[in-house]
Design a protein around this motif. Structure first.
Motif, PDB file in Angstrom:
ATOM      1  N   PRO A 126     -52.865 -28.728 -10.441  1.00  0.00           N
ATOM      2  CA  PRO A 126     -53.355 -29.841 -11.263  1.00  0.00           C
ATOM      3  C   PRO A 126     -52.436 -30.066 -12.472  1.00  0.00           C
ATOM      4  N   PRO A 127     -52.555 -31.231 -13.125  1.00  0.00           N
ATOM      5  CA  PRO A 127     -51.734 -31.517 -14.314  1.00  0.00           C
ATOM      6  C   PRO A 127     -51.981 -30.498 -15.419  1.00  0.00           C
ATOM      7  N   THR A 128     -50.966 -30.299 -16.275  1.00  0.00           N
ATOM      8  CA  THR A 128     -51.069 -29.306 -17.359  1.00  0.00           C
ATOM      9  C   THR A 128     -50.809 -29.957 -18.723  1.00  0.00           C
ATOM     10  N   PRO A 129     -51.736 -30.794 -19.183  1.00  0.00           N
ATOM     11  CA  PRO A 129     -51.525 -31.534 -20.446  1.00  0.00           C
ATOM     12  C   PRO A 129     -51.803 -30.695 -21.683  1.00  0.00           C
ATOM     13  N   SER A 130     -50.953 -29.723 -21.959  1.00  0.00           N
ATOM     14  CA  SER A 130     -51.138 -28.841 -23.116  1.00  0.00           C
ATOM     15  C   SER A 130     -50.386 -29.377 -24.337  1.00  0.00           C
ATOM     16  N   MET A 131     -50.680 -28.795 -25.501  1.00  0.00           N
ATOM     17  CA  MET A 131     -49.965 -29.164 -26.722  1.00  0.00           C
ATOM     18  C   MET A 131     -48.488 -28.820 -26.594  1.00  0.00           C
ATOM     19  N   ALA A 132     -48.172 -27.685 -25.987  1.00  0.00           N
ATOM     20  CA  ALA A 132     -46.776 -27.283 -25.807  1.00  0.00           C
ATOM     21  C   ALA A 132     -46.032 -28.281 -24.914  1.00  0.00           C
ATOM     22  N   ALA A 133     -46.704 -28.751 -23.851  1.00  0.00           N
ATOM     23  CA  ALA A 133     -46.080 -29.726 -22.952  1.00  0.00           C
ATOM     24  C   ALA A 133     -45.871 -31.058 -23.655  1.00  0.00           C
ATOM     25  N   ALA A 134     -46.807 -31.437 -24.514  1.00  0.00           N
ATOM     26  CA  ALA A 134     -46.678 -32.694 -25.263  1.00  0.00           C
ATOM     27  C   ALA A 134     -45.520 -32.609 -26.247  1.00  0.00           C
ATOM     28  N   ARG A 135     -45.379 -31.469 -26.917  1.00  0.00           N
ATOM     29  CA  ARG A 135     -44.242 -31.274 -27.823  1.00  0.00           C
ATOM     30  C   ARG A 135     -42.926 -31.349 -27.055  1.00  0.00           C
ATOM     31  N   GLU A 136     -42.916 -30.734 -25.874  1.00  0.00           N
ATOM     32  CA  GLU A 136     -41.696 -30.739 -25.070  1.00  0.00           C
ATOM     33  C   GLU A 136     -41.314 -32.168 -24.677  1.00  0.00           C
ATOM     34  N   GLU A 137     -42.303 -32.972 -24.279  1.00  0.00           N
ATOM     35  CA  GLU A 137     -42.024 -34.371 -23.942  1.00  0.00           C
ATOM     36  C   GLU A 137     -41.456 -35.105 -25.154  1.00  0.00           C
ATOM     37  N   ALA A 138     -42.083 -34.939 -26.319  1.00  0.00           N
ATOM     38  CA  ALA A 138     -41.632 -35.623 -27.535  1.00  0.00           C
ATOM     39  C   ALA A 138     -40.208 -35.211 -27.899  1.00  0.00           C
ATOM     40  N   GLU A 139     -39.918 -33.922 -27.806  1.00  0.00           N
ATOM     41  CA  GLU A 139     -38.579 -33.439 -28.145  1.00  0.00           C
ATOM     42  C   GLU A 139     -37.523 -33.985 -27.184  1.00  0.00           C
ATOM     43  N   ASN A 140     -37.827 -33.955 -25.883  1.00  0.00           N
ATOM     44  CA  ASN A 140     -36.863 -34.455 -24.898  1.00  0.00           C
ATOM     45  C   ASN A 140     -36.530 -35.919 -25.137  1.00  0.00           C
ATOM     46  N   VAL A 141     -37.561 -36.727 -25.413  1.00  0.00           N
ATOM     47  CA  VAL A 141     -37.354 -38.169 -25.610  1.00  0.00           C
ATOM     48  C   VAL A 141     -36.611 -38.445 -26.908  1.00  0.00           C
ATOM     49  N   MET A 142     -37.128 -37.929 -28.018  1.00  0.00           N
ATOM     50  CA  MET A 142     -36.534 -38.227 -29.329  1.00  0.00           C
ATOM     51  C   MET A 142     -35.130 -37.651 -29.456  1.00  0.00           C
ATOM     52  N   PHE A 143     -34.962 -36.390 -29.110  1.00  0.00           N
ATOM     53  CA  PHE A 143     -33.650 -35.750 -29.262  1.00  0.00           C
ATOM     54  C   PHE A 143     -32.644 -36.329 -28.268  1.00  0.00           C
ATOM     55  N   GLY A 144     -33.119 -36.697 -27.077  1.00  0.00           N
ATOM     56  CA  GLY A 144     -32.220 -37.302 -26.099  1.00  0.00           C
ATOM     57  C   GLY A 144     -31.645 -38.617 -26.599  1.00  0.00           C
ATOM     58  N   ALA A 145     -32.508 -39.453 -27.187  1.00  0.00           N
ATOM     59  CA  ALA A 145     -32.053 -40.746 -27.719  1.00  0.00           C
ATOM     60  C   ALA A 145     -31.155 -40.541 -28.941  1.00  0.00           C
ATOM     61  N   LEU A 146     -31.536 -39.610 -29.829  1.00  0.00           N
ATOM     62  CA  LEU A 146     -30.767 -39.384 -31.056  1.00  0.00           C
ATOM     63  C   LEU A 146     -29.402 -38.760 -30.770  1.00  0.00           C
ATOM     64  N   ASP A 147     -29.343 -37.815 -29.842  1.00  0.00           N
ATOM     65  CA  ASP A 147     -28.065 -37.197 -29.492  1.00  0.00           C
ATOM     66  C   ASP A 147     -27.065 -38.259 -29.042  1.00  0.00           C
ATOM     67  N   ASN A 148     -27.531 -39.162 -28.201  1.00  0.00           N
ATOM     68  CA  ASN A 148     -26.649 -40.225 -27.703  1.00  0.00           C
ATOM     69  C   ASN A 148     -26.259 -41.192 -28.817  1.00  0.00           C
ATOM     70  N   LEU A 149     -27.205 -41.491 -29.715  1.00  0.00           N
ATOM     71  CA  LEU A 149     -26.924 -42.394 -30.838  1.00  0.00           C
ATOM     72  C   LEU A 149     -25.866 -41.803 -31.759  1.00  0.00           C
ATOM     73  N   PHE A 150     -26.019 -40.547 -32.130  1.00  0.00           N
ATOM     74  CA  PHE A 150     -25.046 -39.901 -33.018  1.00  0.00           C
ATOM     75  C   PHE A 150     -23.677 -39.781 -32.354  1.00  0.00           C
ATOM     76  N   ALA A 151     -23.667 -39.526 -31.050  1.00  0.00           N
ATOM     77  CA  ALA A 151     -22.394 -39.412 -30.331  1.00  0.00           C
ATOM     78  C   ALA A 151     -21.669 -40.752 -30.274  1.00  0.00           C
ATOM     79  N   ASN A 152     -22.399 -41.831 -30.083  1.00  0.00           N
ATOM     80  CA  ASN A 152     -21.780 -43.152 -29.964  1.00  0.00           C
ATOM     81  C   ASN A 152     -21.313 -43.709 -31.306  1.00  0.00           C
ATOM     82  N   THR A 153     -22.050 -43.405 -32.377  1.00  0.00           N
ATOM     83  CA  THR A 153     -21.730 -43.988 -33.682  1.00  0.00           C
ATOM     84  C   THR A 153     -20.864 -43.093 -34.553  1.00  0.00           C
ATOM     85  N   LYS A 154     -20.740 -41.808 -34.170  1.00  0.00           N
ATOM     86  CA  LYS A 154     -19.970 -40.828 -34.956  1.00  0.00           C
ATOM     87  C   LYS A 154     -20.559 -40.617 -36.354  1.00  0.00           C
TER      88      LYS A 154
END
Length: 511
Positions: free
Chosen positions: A169-197
């Protein structure tokens, strides 16, 4: 051929008259009206220029005919009034200085990045339905309802749900929610900082918006910790503001950049699905399960004049409309518990009507700021006739295609896009970016307008001087608009979310 211009054909069922001669005149009439309106638009737009040309011609002719003695007398007159000239010059210099010091600073969009989840998080319709069935939480009626929503939603087979929703079954825990937030936000920011220097330490303002997931420490604090941002950064975390919060975040960042000189602002827009999946059987609360998907964006803004040359866009207007004073509007998107105590977001049947009213209010404010004077005069004339003569005149719908080259309508669902296409009298090409974003990425909440802008860029359609209208709707109920102007021919940034699939779009969406 009869004398009245019709053709009669014989047949066992009687004569049938085909009116050939009316088709061509009707067509010509529609074409003529189109060009009459176009001519009217250009006439009114360039009216001042057309009036100034003969005036300037008269002045030049008069000046050329002046006697040299007259010019000498004029020079002597100015010499005798030197004090007046000095005073006028001082006032002019002082006024110019005050204007330059107090005028709003230009806000530039240097670049932005949209998060593209890994392929293992994609979910096909059959997989979605199979997992929903295996959870054991949904009745047969609810499963059938979800299947119908998916088929009519406009979503494709490549959208993404978080890792926790792939488990059975699905595992909607606080740890999983944090992991989703980190993957999305950091993924977008890493690419933004790399492109803009841009170095993270150069960021002076940080605004993060996410409606349904607000942990402690906040999402903005997570970003500060990850990138070791400076201690005096102005950070903000916007919660519960719905799918239109991305524009609100841009507006807040704009206001902060008016106060703090020579700095950068980063706006991160996302939504978190892991802990907000609904496991009940109330139909109005099942719809978000079918539409919302993983996604997020990071936008870099600057008030530095030196960034104008490398920036993609300039912020022209932000117009915000809030209808929360009305009870129906306030409750049309409402997080609550169902009769079994299961939490979800309920969507009212009045949602589209309320969204239409909010849009009407928003464009009433936005229209005078962006529409050419020709459209404003037509709108005003219709309003006067309706009010003074009490005539049954349909309200004139301004042609926003004259004000904008591209439209980024929040990909909240197929019905939202259909309604705006109809009400604003847009063409299919104007809503293509919104439909294709919904198909490829689903409803990514407040970040959807950035996936749409990325689509336009990936198609090579963004030219210098083009204006973009971002329209977003959100709980509360809110309708917000942001207007951008392209500063150059804009090419897609590296690692665009459309980089590996733009050649397949547009696709035919099943209705």
């Amino acid at each position: 051929m009869n004398s009245d211009g019709t053709t009669t054909t014989g047949g066992g069922g009687g004569d049938v008259q085909i009116h050939q001669t009316r088709i061509l005149p009707d067509f010509l009439q529609s074409v003529n009206l189109k060009y009459v309106k176009l001519g009217y638009h250009y006439l009114i737009t360039h009216l001042l220029t057309l009036c100034l040309i003969p005036l300037m011609s008269i002045i030049i002719i008069q000046a050329s005919q002046m006697n040299p003695n007259d010019l000498h007398h004029l020079w002597l007159h100015l010499q005798y009034n030197l004090v007046s000239v000095i005073i006028c010059s001082a006032i002019l210099v002082f006024g110019s200085t005050v204007y330059i010091m107090t005028r709003p600073r230009s806000i530039y969009l240097v670049d932005y990045s949209c998060y593209k989840p890994p392929s293992n998080l994609s979910v096909k319709f059959t997989q979605f339905m199979e997992h929903s069935k295996l959870t054991g939480d949904f009745s047969d009626d609810s499963l059938d309802f979800q299947r119908k929503i998916l088929e009519r939603s406009g979503l494709g087979e490549e959208t993404y749900v978080p890792e926790a929703m792939h488990h059975i079954p699905p595992t909607p825990s606080m740890a999983a929610a944090r992991e989703e937030a980190e993957n999305v936000m950091f993924g977008a920011l890493d690419n933004l900082f790399a492109n803009t220097k841009i170095k993270p330490k150069d960021i002076g303002v940080l605004v993060v918006n996410c409606s349904l997931f607000n942990p402690t420490p906040s999402l903005s604090a997570m970003i500060v910790n990850k990138y070791k941002l400076r201690g005096n950064i102005r950070s903000f975390n916007l919660g519960g503001m719905g799918c239109s919060a991305g524009v609100i975040a841009i507006d807040l960042a704009k206001d902060m950049l008016q106060v703090h000189r020579n700095t950068y602002a980063v706006v991160v827009s996302t939504e978190n699905i892991t802990q907000n999946w609904y496991f009940g059987n109330k139909k109005s609360m099942l719809i978000p399960n079918c539409l919302f998907r993983v996604g997020g964006s990071a936008v870099l803004l600057s008030n530095k004049g030196s960034d104008k040359r490398r920036a993609k866009y300039k912020l022209v207007h932000v117009v915000r409309t809030h209808k929360g004073a009305d009870d129906k509007a306030f409750r049309c998107v409402y997080q609550e518990q169902d009769d079994d105590g299961k939490t979800g977001v309920s969507l009212s049947k009045d949602l589209m009507a309320i969204a239409g009213g909010a849009l009407k209010t928003n464009i009433t404010t936005l229209g005078p700021l962006v529409l050419p004077i020709s459209e404003q005069l037509l709108f005003f004339a219709t309003l006067v006739v309706k009010k003074l003569l009490n005539a049954k005149v349909k309200p004139y719908i301004p042609d926003f295609k004259l004000a904008f080259d591209h439209f980024c309508i929040h990909a909240g669902g197929r019905a939202v896009i259909d309604e705006l296409e109809k009400n604003l009298q847009l063409l299919p090409m104007h809503v293509e970016a919104s439909r294709m974003t919904l198909h490829r990425f689903g409803n990514t909440s407040s970040s959807s307008i950035w996936y749409e802008l990325a689509y336009t860029e990936a198609k090579g359609r963004m030219r210098k001087g083009n204006r973009v209208w971002q329209i977003a709707f959100g709980s509360g109920f809110k309708c917000n608009s942001a207007v951008w102007q392209a500063l150059r021919h804009v090419k897609p940034s590296l690692k665009s979310p459309w980089e590996d699939c733009i050649h397949r779009y547009p696709v035919q969406v099943v209705t």
